[in-house]
Each structure stands twice: as C-alpha cells, then as structure tokens.
Design a protein around this motif. Structure first.
Motif, PDB file in Angstrom:
ATOM      1  N   GLN A 377       0.778  -0.993  -0.037  1.00 19.71           N
ATOM      2  CA  GLN A 377       0.323  -0.208   0.075  1.00 19.71           C
ATOM      3  C   GLN A 377       0.744   1.240  -0.062  1.00 19.71           C
ATOM      4  N   SER A 378       1.842   1.176   0.650  1.00 20.43           N
ATOM      5  CA  SER A 378       2.927   2.343   0.500  1.00 20.43           C
ATOM      6  C   SER A 378       3.306   2.711  -0.516  1.00 20.43           C
ATOM      7  N   THR A 381       0.220   3.934  -3.093  1.00 14.97           N
ATOM      8  CA  THR A 381      -0.260   5.171  -2.995  1.00 14.97           C
ATOM      9  C   THR A 381       0.826   6.270  -3.183  1.00 14.97           C
ATOM     10  N   GLN A 383       3.685   6.769  -1.046  1.00 12.97           N
ATOM     11  CA  GLN A 383       3.913   7.232   0.001  1.00 12.97           C
ATOM     12  C   GLN A 383       5.484   6.925   0.458  1.00 12.97           C
ATOM     13  N   ALA A 384       5.886   5.804  -0.382  1.00 12.38           N
ATOM     14  CA  ALA A 384       7.291   5.274  -0.317  1.00 12.38           C
ATOM     15  C   ALA A 384       7.688   4.782  -1.664  1.00 12.38           C
TER      16      ALA A 384
END
Length: 401
Positions: A377-378, A381, A383-384
């Motif tokens: 998920q990171s 999305t 985010q990482a």
C-alpha cells in the motif's frame, strides 16, 4: 474355589470388543462434500472401531474454533486449516508432525509439499489447492487495436498492453489488488514467483530484500496509472467483479473466474501469468489448505492414517475433478491430463505450478501479512519508494520468522 463376582465381571469386560474411538474432524464449509461423505462411509466400513465425527463449521469461524479448542486442552483430532498457519501451530505445540515418505512426496506436483514443510518436517496433509492465471477481455483488446489472441507473456508486455487499453478505450487495463485484506499479499506473491523471487528461505532467512522482489514491487507500482481508481479499496473478488462487468481488461485470478465467465457474454481468454525478467518459467503462488492433526486428542496416529486416506490419490482426484469447489489438482495423473484437454482453461492454471512458490510459513502469519500489505500500500499510494518500502518490510519480518 469360587470365582468372585468381580473376577467374572472383569473377565467378561475383557472379552468385549474395545469401545469405538471417534476421530473428530472440524470441517470447513457449509455442507460436507458428497465425495467426502462417501469416502468416510467406506472408511468406517473398513475401520468400524474408528468412526469419523464430522463437525461442519463455516469458513469464517472454522479455523478459529479449532485453535480455541486446542488451546483450551480439548482439541479435535483433525481440522481443516490454511497451510500458512502450520508453522505457528507447530511451534505452539498444538499439532503433531505428519511425516511423508519419499513416494508420497513425489506423488504431488512440484513445490506442493513445501507448503506444509518447515525444518524438513511435514505438518499437515494438503487437501485443497489453488493457483492463478491471467485473464483478459478480448473485446477490449480489439478496441485498443491489440491482437485479441495474443495475451502478454512478460511484465513489460502486460504493462504496455494495460497502458494502450487505458489510453485508447478509457477502461482500466489492469485490475490491481491493494486492499487491507489477505489476498493483497497473495496477488503480490504472484509477481514474486513469476520473477524467481522468495520471501523466506528453507533455513528461515528473510530474503525479501532482493533484486527479484524489488523488481516485482516496482512492477506492481507501475500498474497503478493503468488500473481501476483507488486500488487500496479493492480485494481480489471485487476486482474480479469489475472484470466480469467488462470494466477492466486484465486480471490475475483463479479457476473461480472461469466458472463465472462461462455465465457471461464476455469474449475472454486465459493464459499463464506474465513473467518477470528473472523468471525461469511459468509461475504462480501455490496456496494449499491442509488437514492438521492436533496433539492431545489421544487418537493422533489413527487420525494421521485417516487424513492420508481421505486425501489419497483416487479420492482426492474425484473430489477435485468431479466436485464443485473448482480446485486445482494436487497431483498429476492421466485423468488430470484428460481434464486439461476437455476443459482447456485448466491448462494455464496447472502449467504455472512448475516454478510456483508456497505461501511463506511464519510464526505469526497475520503479523507477516500486515507487514506485506503495508509495504504494498505504501508503494501503490506513492507514500514510499519501492526500495525503501522493501528494506523496511524485510527488517520488520525478522520479528515473525
């Protein structure tokens, strides 16, 4: 000298046959499968002193019930469990080993026994098996100017086709799974096992942070722009539903999709999963459910005998081929060869086994699962970055191996 009444009673008791000892079986599902019902009757005819007491429990509660009974000291003799939990059960001393002979191991397709093995010991008997393949919508391929009879065979092609379809039709090219749900891990592992990667090796070393798995995570992230909006809101069956509605062009799914597609007007195809650059051949995640034999029932040896009987080649094959569960066969055979010819959609689901890999066995599967979902998920999305997410997840998995 007169014989005492007590002595006569003891002698009479000794002459009686031993009381039957039940083998209790917690069986997951809504009803007992007819093929298993028939096999149980045949077992009991041959083993009248060892009746099978089946308790059918719904999927949502089944494994929890077996675990709770075992932890309370009143275990069932046997229970249907996800093979992913066997290591945790074994290290908690809730189940006993179910050793296999070399002949038994060799009867299965490659890597099946790995799904129930750690420390070179088998801890369950596989009873259900699933694999995944690529499904594609031929009409959407045509609309995008792609050859509907030529599905992608590599990750690069899959990404390119998804891009072309999205841009030319406005329909998402690929159904990406990233919800907080267990099959997000399963879907990501398809990519790992189609690039010769692994998460944990046979010695218990975490091998997640590798070039092969990094490429898989980068490939997963690359699909985001050409997938349904907000993939973190979708699990596997929800993505399948979108595909069945004609609103996504390609998905990775099991035999259940083929059964449902037969009821639609969609012109569809199925092929082995596209391969990454390091792949050695067709791959997929190999998921099995197993019969675990619980410690403390008092009938462990006979329960092992029954578990091997109910999953023996003839019974298991009938359950798989003639049953309605849509299970990938666990063992090769002439009848399976015939199935692949008679029902062609099975071929890619079977072909992917050759270089497939098991659900990784961890001491805390839910802990492992949560780490993997957070990693996926990171990246999905944004985010990482994939490498940072992979390194973080690999370090966290050390607590659960």
């Amino acid at each position: 000298m007169k014989t005492s009444v007590l002595a006569l009673a003891l002698a009479s008791a000794a002459a009686l046959p031993a009381a039957a000892e039940e083998i209790s079986w917690i069986y997951c599902g809504d009803v007992l499968d007819p093929f298993h019902e028939t096999a149980i009757a045949e077992w009991e005819e041959k083993n009248p002193d060892w009746p099978i007491a089946v308790e059918v429990v719904g999927w949502a509660q089944c494994q929890d019930k077996a675990t709770t009974l075992a932890a309370a000291g009143t275990p069932p003799a046997m229970a249907y469990v996800g093979s992913r939990t066997l290591k945790e059960f074994a290290l908690s001393e809730l189940i006993v080993p179910v050793p296999m002979t070399e002949e038994e191991k060799a009867s299965y397709y490659p890597h099946i026994v790995d799904t129930v093995t750690f420390d070179d010991t088998q801890w369950g008997v596989p009873i259900a098996f699933s694999t995944k393949a690529l499904y594609w919508n031929k009409d959407l391929f045509r609309q995008a100017g792609l050859d509907p009879e030529k599905p992608p065979t590599t990750w690069a092609e899959e990404l390119e086709y998804a891009k072309v379809i999205t841009e030319k039709t406005g329909v998402p090219g690929f159904g990406l799974v990233a919800k907080t749900f267990d099959n997000t891990v399963h879907q990501f592992l398809h990519w790992v096992y189609t690039n010769n990667g692994q998460v944990i090796d046979a010695d218990g070393n975490i091998t997640l942070d590798s070039p092969e798995v990094l490429a898989a995570l980068e490939g997963y992230a690359a699909m985001v722009p050409y997938s349904e909006e907000g993939p973190t809101a979708y699990e596997q069956n929800e993505v399948r539903a979108i595909f069945l509605d004609g609103k996504v062009a390609m998905i990775h799914n099991g035999s259940g999709a083929a059964a449902r597609l037969a009821e639609t007007d969609i012109d569809w195809g199925i092929a082995t999963l596209p391969l990454g650059p390091e792949a050695k051949g067709p791959g997929t995640l190999l998921i099995t459910d197993s019969l675990a034999i619980f410690d403390g029932s008092g009938v462990e040896e006979k329960a092992i005998e029954f578990a091997k009987y109910i999953t023996s080649p003839a019974i298991q094959e009938e359950y798989e081929i003639k049953g309605t569960a849509g299970l990938t066969p666990l063992r090769p055979s002439a009848n399976v060869d015939k199935l692949v010819v008679d029902v062609p959609f099975w071929k890619p689901l079977v072909d992917g086994i050759e270089y497939g890999g098991p659900e990784p066995l961890f001491t805390d599967y839910k802990g492992f699962q949560n780490v993997m979902i957070a990693m996926v998920q990171s990246v999905v999305t944004g985010q990482a970055e994939p490498q940072a997410a992979l390194t973080k997840a690999a370090a966290e998995l050390e607590d659960y191996k």
